[in-house]
Design an enzyme around this catalytic site. Structure first.
Site, mmCIF file in Angstrom:
data_model
loop_
_atom_site.group_PDB
_atom_site.id
_atom_site.type_symbol
_atom_site.label_atom_id
_atom_site.label_comp_id
_atom_site.label_asym_id
_atom_site.label_seq_id
_atom_site.Cartn_x
_atom_site.Cartn_y
_atom_site.Cartn_z
ATOM 1 N N ASP A 179 -1.321 47.087 -2.279
ATOM 2 C CA ASP A 179 -1.791 46.633 -0.965
ATOM 3 C C ASP A 179 -0.812 45.647 -0.324
ATOM 4 O O ASP A 179 -1.211 44.558 0.116
ATOM 5 C CB ASP A 179 -3.174 45.966 -1.081
ATOM 6 C CG ASP A 179 -4.200 46.840 -1.787
ATOM 7 O OD1 ASP A 179 -4.171 48.059 -1.579
ATOM 8 O OD2 ASP A 179 -5.019 46.303 -2.551
ATOM 9 N N GLU B 229 -9.389 52.192 6.414
ATOM 10 C CA GLU B 229 -9.265 50.812 5.914
ATOM 11 C C GLU B 229 -7.862 50.303 6.188
ATOM 12 O O GLU B 229 -7.057 50.975 6.821
ATOM 13 C CB GLU B 229 -9.560 50.772 4.406
ATOM 14 C CG GLU B 229 -8.623 51.656 3.594
ATOM 15 C CD GLU B 229 -9.054 51.857 2.143
ATOM 16 O OE1 GLU B 229 -10.162 51.449 1.759
ATOM 17 O OE2 GLU B 229 -8.256 52.431 1.394
HETATM 18 C C1 6LW Z 1 -8.028 47.911 -0.826
HETATM 19 C C2 6LW Z 1 -8.071 49.088 0.017
HETATM 20 C C3 6LW Z 1 -7.369 49.983 -0.855
HETATM 21 O O1 6LW Z 1 -8.790 46.847 -0.384
HETATM 22 O O2 6LW Z 1 -7.740 49.716 -2.131
HETATM 23 O O3 6LW Z 1 -5.612 51.435 -1.018
HETATM 24 C C4 6LW Z 1 -8.501 48.549 -2.086
HETATM 25 N N1 6LW Z 1 -6.468 50.764 -0.423
HETATM 26 O O4 6LW Z 1 -7.423 48.987 1.235
HETATM 27 C C5 6LW Z 1 -8.253 47.724 -3.295
HETATM 28 O O5 6LW Z 1 -6.876 47.580 -3.504
#
Ligand code: 6LW
Length: 498
Positions: free
Chosen positions: A15, A177
């Site tokens: 991340d 996200e």
């Molecule tokens: C993070 C989310 C994700 O918050 O995995 O790959 C989660 N994306 O954005 C935990 O790393």
């Protein structure tokens, strides 16, 4: 143009988020149940990174007591504005989003400000030209539609100053996200991750003339993904874009190095990768190599990538604090890690690596498949069990463990447990425990009087994310347990990539 190798930051560093401030690039990653929280890196050329510390390195900044595996600190964002660095992240264990700031990241960070009324994960910040600041994040309530939400925020007190509004649903991939907003040529550009952090992962981009939207998608989305390619790098996504000192654009993102053939697995964790992009005025960005991240890439870099330093040696008679390459599990009791004149004294507690309690453990990230991790012990009390571990979570770890004069390998793979037959030794003076690995196996050895004996082996696959269900990567650790709080000395730890 110069070539460079990916991952730019190997091992469990997922991340990534990046900013430029005071003449350097700074990059942060998630850290989950490990302490200190939010590893912080610095670079002046995007390809050579120094780990300079952590953003949450005081106990009052970070609550991780009894943090379950892969909870704790999730994806942070780092931004620089008006002389201040800001880092915003989510502590899943307390269910809070929090913000810390610093004028000089090397000198430490403020106490956290909790963002009242803002839940969900992956918080990001955007500083507009008119001085307004916005927070973005993803949906969290079951009655909220999936997508990216935004509100205006007052960073001095962490209070929202507008309502929380849905600004973009993404292209329809699962788990929209990791939003980040950038302003360029009169547009607000929103980059996000979709498809989940697994094999469908991708980065998509949208734009709008208004900060709250409507955001229109790039017809060529996704702009970065390795899904459905034969690459040995998979799960690529969660990108953050950055412009360098000569106005070239780049993306940092997470990806994993896979093993296996049709059925993949990865155990080093999600790592940080770099990919160049071209972004002409008024146009959508064009990411190199069609948005597929490769092991070797080239871009307009100012420096060559330095060769990796061979062996890292930690001699505890020469250092007076725990090196920043090591991490504790959850909130450590510092009195259980005392650096004396010639050794690090570990004091055991009754908690074991199977628990989410107060276990005495120091972990070093495994950053390559082929490596050797070696720990030399001294001053062993009679009522202490100690050893070295390849640790993915409290449910998935292999431990080479010394009890009395017996040494064995314990493998914990979920509810399955095995213990190899013990080897016994007359004396454990100057004993070293060694872990060696390749892509497929961990091998555990003991060295006494310059003679090595194999204790056992275990498959890397059983510790992988695909089996263990973790967001983390393998840590190579030293640990001890003792019902009577007794100690073992550690004289030296070394880590080398083979
Ligand atoms: C993070 C989310 C994700 O918050 O995995 O790959 C989660 N994306 O954005 C935990 O790393």
């Amino acid at each position: 143009m110069k070539t460079y190798k990916n991952p730019i930051i190997p091992g469990f560093y997922p991340d990534p988020s990046i900013c430029y401030g005071n003449g350097y690039f700074y990059l942060v990653t998630s850290s989950f149940e490990y302490y200190p929280g939010i590893p912080l890196f610095k670079s002046d050329d995007l390809i050579n990174w120094d780990k300079i510390g952590y953003c949450l390195d005081k106990k009052n900044q970070l609550y991780l007591d009894n943090a379950k595996t892969s909870s704790g600190l999730f994806a942070p964002t780092i931004r620089f504005f008006n002389g201040w660095f800001y880092v915003i992240t989510t502590n899943i264990t307390t269910n809070q989003n929090l913000l810390v700031k610093s004028k000089n990241p090397e000198m430490g960070w403020s106490d956290p400000v909790i963002i009242d009324g803002w839940s969900g994960i992956d918080p990001s910040l955007f500083f507009d030209d008119d001085g307004k600041v916005y927070i973005q994040g993803n949906s969290y309530k079951s009655d909220e539609p999936l997508g990216i939400f935004q509100a205006e925020i007052d960073l001095d007190n962490g209070k929202l100053v507008s309502e929380r509004r849905l600004i973009c649903k993404g292209t329809g991939g699962k788990a929209p996200e990791a939003p980040h907003i950038y302003k360029k040529d009169g547009f607000y550009y929103l980059v996000m991750a979709e498809g989940g952090t697994e094999y469908g992962h991708m980065s998509t981009i949208f734009r709008s003339h208004e900060i709250f939207g409507p955001y229109i998608g790039n017809p060529e989305n996704p702009i970065i993904t390795n899904r459905s390619t034969p690459s040995k790098i998979q799960c690529v996504g969660h990108a953050d874009l950055i412009q360098d000192k000569r106005d070239n654009w780049w993306a940092v993102c997470l990806g994993v190095r896979i093993n296996g053939s049709h059925s993949y697995y990865h155990h080093l964790g999600r790592e940080t990768f770099l990919i160049p992009l071209e972004w002409r005025e008024g146009e959508w960005p064009k990411v190199s190599n069609n948005g597929v991240v490769d092991f070797e890439m080239s871009g307009p870099l100012i420096n060559d990538q330095k060769a990796k330093h061979g062996e890292k040696i930690y001699e505890f008679n020469q250092i007076n604090k725990i090196p920043k390459d090591f991490a504790f599990l959850r909130n450590p009791e510092f009195k259980n890690y005392l650096i004396g004149e010639d050794q690090l004294l570990l004091r055991g507690t009754p908690d074991t690596l199977d628990s989410i309690g107060n276990v005495t453990f120091l972990g070093h990230r495994q950053s390559e498949f082929h490596m050797q991790f070696k720990v030399q012990f001294s001053d062993i009390s009679s009522n202490v069990n100690f050893g070295v571990s390849t640790f993915m979570s409290n449910h998935f770890h292999y431990d080479c463990i010394v009890r009395g004069n017996q040494i064995s390998l314990r493998k914990k793979i979920g509810s399955v447990e095995t213990l190899t037959e013990s080897l016994s030794f007359d004396t454990l003076e100057n004993i070293s425990l060694i872990i060696e690995s390749d892509e497929k196996f961990y091998k555990f050895l003991v060295e006494i009087d310059n003679e090595q004996y194999e204790i056992g082996q275990g498959e890397c696959a059983f510790l992988s994310t695909e089996i263990s269900g973790t967001f983390t990567g393998t840590m190579l650790g030293v640990f001890c347990y003792s019902n009577t709080y007794e100690t073992v000395g550690v004289k030296r730890i070394s880590y080398k990539e083979l």
